[in-house]
Design an enzyme around this catalytic site. Structure first.
Site, PDB file in Angstrom:
ATOM      1  N   SER A   7       0.033  -6.491   5.644  1.00 58.56           N
ATOM      2  CA  SER A   7      -0.755  -6.758   4.623  1.00 58.56           C
ATOM      3  C   SER A   7      -2.462  -6.945   4.727  1.00 58.56           C
ATOM      4  O   SER A   7      -2.812  -6.385   5.622  1.00 58.56           O
ATOM      5  CB  SER A   7      -0.066  -7.716   3.414  1.00 58.56           C
ATOM      6  OG  SER A   7      -0.676  -7.821   2.371  1.00 58.56           O
TER       7      SER A   7
ATOM      8  N   ASP B 291       7.136  -0.196  -1.489  1.00 57.17           N
ATOM      9  CA  ASP B 291       5.966  -1.116  -1.540  1.00 57.17           C
ATOM     10  C   ASP B 291       5.176  -0.375  -2.503  1.00 57.17           C
ATOM     11  O   ASP B 291       4.533   0.601  -2.280  1.00 57.17           O
ATOM     12  CB  ASP B 291       5.468  -1.521  -0.093  1.00 57.17           C
ATOM     13  CG  ASP B 291       4.265  -2.175  -0.144  1.00 57.17           C
ATOM     14  OD1 ASP B 291       3.379  -2.625  -1.152  1.00 57.17           O
ATOM     15  OD2 ASP B 291       3.531  -2.576   0.731  1.00 57.17           O
TER      16      ASP B 291
ATOM     17  N   HIS C 290       6.654  -4.717  -1.148  1.00 54.26           N
ATOM     18  CA  HIS C 290       5.698  -5.342  -0.244  1.00 54.26           C
ATOM     19  C   HIS C 290       6.130  -6.382   0.796  1.00 54.26           C
ATOM     20  O   HIS C 290       5.896  -6.512   1.787  1.00 54.26           O
ATOM     21  CB  HIS C 290       4.540  -5.944  -1.184  1.00 54.26           C
ATOM     22  CG  HIS C 290       3.242  -6.186  -0.276  1.00 54.26           C
ATOM     23  ND1 HIS C 290       2.452  -5.351   0.528  1.00 54.26           N
ATOM     24  CD2 HIS C 290       2.605  -7.332  -0.051  1.00 54.26           C
ATOM     25  CE1 HIS C 290       1.734  -5.638   1.217  1.00 54.26           C
ATOM     26  NE2 HIS C 290       1.684  -7.213   0.867  1.00 54.26           N
TER      27      HIS C 290
END
Lengths: 379, 193
Positions: A150, A320, A353
Site C-alpha cells: 500500500s 483489492d 486490500h
C-alpha cells in the site's frame, strides 16, 4: 529454532531536513526496530516501509508488551518469507507518525509546545529522504531490498526513483502509482471527520487535554470499508444482526447499532481512536494524495521510472478495490516499456486490500521464492 | 530434459536481443535460452504454480491471461516473441496472433501438428490421438484448438503474416519429406507482412 534478534532504537538526526513543501525541520528522531544480523560488509539489509497506521514494530513481540505482535510478523522472521536468518530487516516509524518518531505530538523546540497544527506536511519523497539518512547512519550504502504494501509500496517505488543506486530489489505490494479521484475522495471524507470534530481545536487539541476521538473513529470506519472486499464483508457479517445475548432477532427499529457490520466498524473505530493521533492521520492521508512520481514528468510514469536500476516485484490482489490490479499493472507497464527488470503476480485472494497483511500460501510462497532467489544470487 | 523444440527456437533468436515468451510455463525455455546466449527476457504466464517456478529461477515473469491480449506491451517492443506450444491452448487464435506480431518484430510460433500420420490413423480408426506431441486424453487436454502445419500456413496467409522460416520436427529431428504427414511439431518464424 533460530532467533529474531529484535532490537529497538531511537536515532536522533541533528541536521535540518528540507522538505518538499519548502519547509525545513530542524532536527528529528526516528524509532526503528531491526531483526536479524547485519553482515560484515553491510550488504544484507532489507528496509520495510509501513502503510497508514503501522509502525517500526514489524515483527516479533514488543519487548514492552509481549501481546503486541509486529504488523507483518507472518512475513518477516526466522524461516519466514523474508528470512531474518539471512537478511537484516529494518522497520522504521515514519516522520510525522505517532509511535515515537518526531511528529505532531512531539515538542516543537521553537515553541516548547507540541507541534500540533505547525507540524509541516510530509510527502512520501520526504520519508524516503529520512530513510536514506537512516541508512547512512547505519553505514548501509545499498539495500538488498526495499519492500512495502500500500503506502509502503509507494515508498519502495520512490526509493527506486530517488536513490536508484542504493536499492537492488524493489518489492511493491497492493500499491498504486498515484491515488485515483475516488481514493482521494475517501481520504477527504476521513480528514473532514477529524477537522470537523469540535475537539480538534485546529490541530492543537493537545493543549486542551482532549482528543478528537469522534473524528478519528469516523475516519477509521470509512477507511476500513475500503480495506475489505464486498465478498469478504458478506462472508464475515452478511446481514447478521448484532444480538449478543441470544435476544430476539426482530428488528429494533432504532438507529443504534443493529447489524454486525456496524458493530465491527464501531469496534475498529473505537480501538483506533485510542492509539492513533488525529494530526498524523491528516498528514499520512495527505502524503497518499500527493504521491505521484509522474507529476514532475508531464504525467509520464515511464519517464519517472526511467532511471530505476532496481529489479521490481509487483504484487496485487484480485479483490483489492482500493488499489486494484489495474493500478499495479500501470507500474508494470511502465517498467516493461523501460525494459526494467520486473516480475508481476496477481494473487487471487478474497480479502481485498487487507490481503497484503494476511497469510496466503500463494502470496507468501512467492515472496519466499523471490527473497530465496535474491539470497542465492548474492552468494 | 530439454524439450525438442527449445534448440530449434533458440537458433532463431540472436544474442543481446529482447525476448518475450508467452505462456512461458515454469520458465524452462527462458532458463535454457539464457544459458545458451545473453538475452533480455520476460515470460508471461497465468498459472500460479508456474509463475512461482519462474520466480524461483530468477526470471522476469508477468502473470496475466493471454486471452486478454497484450495491452501491457508496446508495438515492436521485442525482437522476438515466442509462443511455444501455447497457440493451441488459446481460444482467440486470430487475436493472439495479431497481438504477437504487433509486439514482436519477429515471432516464433510452435504447436503440435495434428496432421502427423499417427494422429490421422488414430482418428481413422475412430479415436482421438494420444501421442508424445498430444499427450492428453480428449477429456483432459488443455488444448482447445487442433491444427495442422497446413492449417497454420493458411491462417498466416489470411492474416497477412509473412513466414520467414519454418522447421517441422519429429522426435527432435527436422522432417523435410511431407512434413505435414511426418512432422509432429511445427515451428514457424513469422512477422507482419
Amino acid at each position: 529454532m533460530s532467533e529474531l534478534h529484535l532490537s529497538r532504537n531511537t536515532i536522533h538526526f541533528a541536521e535540518p531536513l528540507p522538505l518538499q513543501s519548502g519547509a525545513v525541520l530542524s532536527g528529528y528522531d526516528l524509532v526503528i526496530e531491526t531483526y536479524g544480523k547485519l553482515n560484515a560488509d553491510k550488504s544484507n539489509a532489507v528496509l520495510i516501509c509501513h502503510a497508514l497506521n503501522a509502525s517500526h514494530h514489524v515483527a516479533g513481540a514488543n519487548p514492552d508488551d509481549p501481546t503486541d505482535i509486529g504488523w507483518w510478523d507472518n512475513m518477516i522472521g526466522p524461516g519466514k518469507p523474508v528470512d531474518t536468518d539471512h537478511f537484516f530487516v529494518i522497520g522504521v516509524n515514519n516522520l510525522g507518525s505517532c509511535f515515537g518518531s518526531t511528529g505532531p505530538m512531539s515538542l516543537n523546540p521553537a515553541s516548547g509546545k507540541p507541534y500540533g497544527a505547525d507540524f509541516p506536511v510530509i510527502t512520501v519523497e520526504d520519508w524516503v529522504n529520512t530513510q536514506a539518512r537512516l541508512a547512512d547512519k547505519l553505514g548501509i550504502r545499498r539495500f538488498v531490498a526495499v519492500m512495502g504494501g500500500s503506502l509502503g509500496g509507494m515508498q519502495a517505488m520512490a526509493w527506486a526513483i530517488q536513490f536508484p543506486k542504493r536499492i537492488e530489489h524493489c518489492v511493491v505490494i497492493a500499491s498504486t502509482p498515484k491515488l485515483s479521484a475516488q481514493n482521494i475522495a475517501f481520504n477527504e471524507v476521513a480528514r473532514n471527520a477529524i477537522l470537523s470534530d469540535p475537539d480538534f481545536h485546529g490541530g492543537n487539541y493537545y493543549e486542551y487535554g482532549v482528543v478528537p476521538k469522534r473524528g478519528l473513529r469516523l475516519a477509521r470506519m470509512v477507511g476500513h470499508i475500503t480495506y475489505l472486499s464486498d465478498d469478504d464483508m458478506a462472508e464475515k457479517f452478511g446481514r447478521e444482526l448484532q444480538r449478543p445475548n441470544g435476544e430476539s432477532h426482530d428488528y429494533r427499529f432504532s438507529f443504534n447499532v443493529e447489524f454486525e457490520v456496524e458493530s465491527y466498524l464501531h469496534h475498529q473505530g473505537e480501538k483506533f481512536s485510542t492509539y492513533f493521533d488525529a494530526n498524523t492521520y491528516l498528514l499520512v492521508t495527505r502524503a497518499l494524495d500527493y504521491f505521484d512520481p509522474s507529476r514532475r514528468y508531464g504525467g509520464s510514469l515511464n519517464r519517472a521510472l526511467a532511471e530505476v536500476q532496481a529489479k521490481f516485484l509487483v504484487v496485487s490482489f484480485s479483490t483489492d478495490w482500493r488499489f486494484p490490479p489495474n493500478r499495479s499493472r500501470e507500474i508494470v507497464q511502465s517498467l516493461l516499456s523501460n525494459k526494467s527488470e520486473v516480475s508481476y503476480a496477481e494473487i487471487d485472494a478474497p480479502h481485498g486490500h487487507d490481503a497484503f497483511l494476511l497469510e496466503d500460501p500463494r502470496y507468501h510462497n512467492l515472496i519466499r521464492a523471490y527473497f530465496g532467489q535474491m539470497q542465492r544470487s548474492r552468494k | 530434459m530439454v524439450r525438442a523444440d527449445f534448440a530449434a527456437i533458440a537458433k532463431w533468436i540472436s544474442p543481446n536481443t529482447q525476448v518475450l515468451d508467452l505462456g512461458c510455463g515454469d520458465g524452462s525455455f527462458l532458463d535454457y535460452l539464457q544459458k545458451q546466449k545473453p538475452v533480455h527476457a520476460y515470460g508471461v504466464e497465468i498459472d500460479d504454480a508456474r509463475v512461482l517456478s519462474c520466480v524461483q529461477k530468477g526470471l522476469n515473469v508477468i502473470q496475466q491471461n493471454l486471452e486478454g491480449g497484450l495491452a501491457l506491451f508496446e508495438n515492436d517492443s521485442f525482437d522476438t516473441v515466442v509462443l511455444s506450444q501455447t497457440l493451441q491452448t488459446i481460444h482467440q487464435t486470430e487475436k493472439i496472433l495479431r497481438e504477437v506480431v504487433r509486439v514482436g518484430k519477429e515471432s516464433v510460433i510452435s504447436f503440435p501438428n495434428f496432421g502427423h500420420w499417427s494422429h490421422r490413423l488414430s482418428v481413422g480408426l475412430g479415436h482421438m490421438p494420444v501421442s508424445k506431441s498430444l499427450p492428453y486424453q480428449w477429456y483432459n487436454t488443455p488444448n482447445v484448438r487442433v491444427l495442422t502445419v497446413a492449417d497454420f500456413e493458411k491462417l498466416a496467409s489470411s492474416l497477412g503474416l509473412k513466414i520467414i522460416d519454418q522447421c517441422i520436427l519429429h522426435e527432435g529431428r527436422e522432417v523435410t519429406l511431407l512434413p505435414n504427414l511426418f512432422g509432429s511439431l511445427g515451428l514457424f518464424r513469422i512477422r507482419r507482412a
